[in-house]
Design a protein around this motif. Structure first.
Motif, PDB file in Angstrom:
ATOM      1  N   SER A 184       0.819  -1.209   0.000  1.00 38.94           N
ATOM      2  CA  SER A 184       0.000   0.000   0.000  1.00 38.94           C
ATOM      3  C   SER A 184       0.855   1.262   0.000  1.00 38.94           C
ATOM      4  N   VAL A 185       1.884   1.289   0.868  1.00 33.73           N
ATOM      5  CA  VAL A 185       2.738   2.474   0.954  1.00 33.73           C
ATOM      6  C   VAL A 185       3.514   2.676  -0.346  1.00 33.73           C
ATOM      7  N   ARG A 186       4.052   1.603  -0.902  1.00 32.80           N
ATOM      8  CA  ARG A 186       4.803   1.724  -2.152  1.00 32.80           C
ATOM      9  C   ARG A 186       3.893   2.128  -3.305  1.00 32.80           C
ATOM     10  N   GLY A 187       2.676   1.598  -3.310  1.00 34.07           N
ATOM     11  CA  GLY A 187       1.736   1.980  -4.353  1.00 34.07           C
ATOM     12  C   GLY A 187       1.267   3.412  -4.230  1.00 34.07           C
ATOM     13  N   ARG A 188       1.172   3.908  -2.998  1.00 33.91           N
ATOM     14  CA  ARG A 188       0.737   5.291  -2.774  1.00 33.91           C
ATOM     15  C   ARG A 188       1.823   6.289  -3.152  1.00 33.91           C
ATOM     16  N   ASP A 189       3.057   6.010  -2.765  1.00 36.23           N
ATOM     17  CA  ASP A 189       4.131   7.000  -2.937  1.00 36.23           C
ATOM     18  C   ASP A 189       4.855   6.874  -4.268  1.00 36.23           C
ATOM     19  N   ARG A 190       5.072   5.658  -4.727  1.00 38.15           N
ATOM     20  CA  ARG A 190       5.736   5.374  -6.000  1.00 38.15           C
ATOM     21  C   ARG A 190       7.201   5.758  -6.065  1.00 38.15           C
ATOM     22  N   THR A 191       7.632   6.821  -5.403  1.00 36.58           N
ATOM     23  CA  THR A 191       9.048   7.193  -5.348  1.00 36.58           C
ATOM     24  C   THR A 191       9.424   7.514  -3.911  1.00 36.58           C
ATOM     25  N   CYS A 192      10.722   7.658  -3.682  1.00 39.44           N
ATOM     26  CA  CYS A 192      11.220   8.092  -2.379  1.00 39.44           C
ATOM     27  C   CYS A 192      10.591   9.424  -2.018  1.00 39.44           C
ATOM     28  N   ARG A 193      10.303   9.623  -0.743  1.00 37.13           N
ATOM     29  CA  ARG A 193       9.604  10.833  -0.319  1.00 37.13           C
ATOM     30  C   ARG A 193      10.542  12.003  -0.056  1.00 37.13           C
ATOM     31  N   PHE A 194      11.869  11.798  -0.131  1.00 38.33           N
ATOM     32  CA  PHE A 194      12.779  12.929   0.034  1.00 38.33           C
ATOM     33  C   PHE A 194      12.585  13.880  -1.136  1.00 38.33           C
ATOM     34  N   PRO A 195      12.558  15.203  -0.902  1.00 37.45           N
ATOM     35  CA  PRO A 195      12.140  16.153  -1.941  1.00 37.45           C
ATOM     36  C   PRO A 195      12.838  16.015  -3.287  1.00 37.45           C
ATOM     37  N   SER A 196      14.142  15.730  -3.302  1.00 38.40           N
ATOM     38  CA  SER A 196      14.868  15.725  -4.571  1.00 38.40           C
ATOM     39  C   SER A 196      15.219  14.328  -5.059  1.00 38.40           C
ATOM     40  N   CYS A 197      14.667  13.288  -4.422  1.00 41.26           N
ATOM     41  CA  CYS A 197      15.005  11.917  -4.792  1.00 41.26           C
ATOM     42  C   CYS A 197      13.879  11.299  -5.618  1.00 41.26           C
TER      43      CYS A 197
END
Length: 391
Positions: free
Chosen positions: A359-372
């Protein structure tokens, strides 16, 4: 900043001859002198569309040289910002702040901060040369890498031998200086590099292409290339593929065999069905049956729109997303097309259970750090507030 004399009289004479009698006298400082406060102001005020092509060339030269001075200023500023001792067990605060504020990838920001820590104090002559636009940022990086592991006195001797003379011939002077000052250093570096073999992945979502960069000792890379070329050089009659395409298909064939997949068309001499005489890729290599993660808007899946999907966090054209849905065993992450909210997923401890992980990976799709932009499937799951096992 003080005006400084140009690097060599010969170089100055060449540039002066290039721009004489073309009405670029007001841009002379961009050509004659190292970047200065006055030259920066001139660059900022210049309108390339309103000046002659010759004057625009002078501005282009000045802008390139000004970048080198700005690189030197950046290094000195980062070295000052990172002057306090840091705990190697925690992320570098200076690099993280620099990355978040500039949008620079975290690994790139970390590299720049580490370079600043290394060269500003250890290689002052090279930093000064960069500030004067006499060498490039990449050449300073090369000098830092080449002198890593040398005593400070040896590094200073190498620096003094290769920095004067400017950009032309810099690699040759650097190699010669290393061979003279520390003859065993190159051999030791080669031995160390044998344990630093790597394959890096890059992608260009806008163009829909990706690739690998393989790096390692010269002899081992040459061995790999020879093995690929040995199979790729065999070209059957009617095979319209280029050598580069045949190399790719050799590696693709190995990958399919390693994964236990059915062989595709790689290596086939079947020609393209194009009628204009221009050869394509000689057809597809057959559908891949791979465990991959596809994120696709519901409207795209239902062919109600062509909004792009994502493949492991990378943008994917709508048709390609639908094709993967048909050809592969995939974990479905359906999202609302406007907000991107997760709608559906196919299929008392610190470690999250499998459903929460998906669920978390599907929601975010990328790293949550602003420039990553690292795909979520490659990231660790973690709390936004640190989890503590003990009070």
């Amino acid at each position: 900043m003080q005006l400084r004399a140009f690097r060599t009289e010969a170089h100055h004479e060449i540039l002066e001859h290039m721009f004489e009698h073309v009405g670029v006298e007001q841009y002379d400082e961009l050509i004659r002198c190292s970047p200065s406060e006055a030259s920066f102001l001139l660059l900022l005020r210049a309108d390339p569309q309103a000046i002659s092509p010759e004057a625009a060339m002078a501005v282009g030269i000045g802008a390139q040289r000004a970048k080198r001075t700005l690189d030197a200023i950046e290094l000195k500023a980062l070295a000052r910002a990172a002057c306090r001792p840091r705990d190697p067990k925690v992320p570098d605060e200076v690099a993280s702040e620099f990355s978040a504020a500039t949008g620079m990838h975290p690994s790139t920001a970390s590299h720049r901060v580490e370079l600043a820590r290394s060269v500003v104090a250890r290689l002052p002559l090279a930093v000064k040369a960069l500030d004067a636009a006499e060498i490039t940022y990449r050449q300073l990086e090369a000098l830092d890498r080449a002198t890593a592991g040398l005593a400070d006195e040896q590094a200073a001797e190498v620096e003094a031998a290769c920095v004067p003379g400017g950009t032309t011939g810099f690699p040759r002077r650097l190699a010669a200086a290393i061979a003279r000052v520390a003859p065993d250093h190159a051999k030791k570096k080669a031995e160390q590099n044998r344990s630093q073999r790597t394959v890096d992945n890059w992608s260009d979502p806008a163009e829909g292409v990706a690739g690998f960069g393989l790096q390692g000792p010269l002899d081992l890379v040459a061995l790999i290339k020879a093995a690929i070329d040995r199979k790729a050089k065999n070209r059957e009659p009617g095979d319209c593929r280029t050598l580069g395409t045949r190399r790719f298909d050799v590696v693709l064939g190995w990958a399919r065999r390693a994964l236990g997949l059915e062989p595709g068309d790689e290596g086939s001499s079947r020609t393209s069905s194009h009628t204009d005489g221009n050869c394509g890729s000689c057809g597809r290599s057959g559908p891949a049956v791979l465990p991959i993660n596809v994120t696709i808007p519901l409207t795209t899946l239902l062919r109600l729109s062509d909004q792009p999907g994502e493949l492991d966090g990378m943008p994917l054209p709508a048709e390609a997303a639908r094709e993967l849905a048909a050809d592969a065993r995939w974990r479905r992450w359906i999202v609302e097309p406007v907000s991107g909210a997760l709608l559906d997923i196919g299929s008392a401890t610190y470690r999250p259970h499998a459903a929460l992980d998906r669920s978390v990976r599907g929601r975010d799709r990328t790293c949550r750090f602003p420039s990553c932009t690292q795909p979520s499937v490659r990231c660790d799951l973690d709390h936004t507030v640190a989890f503590h096992t003990e009070d």
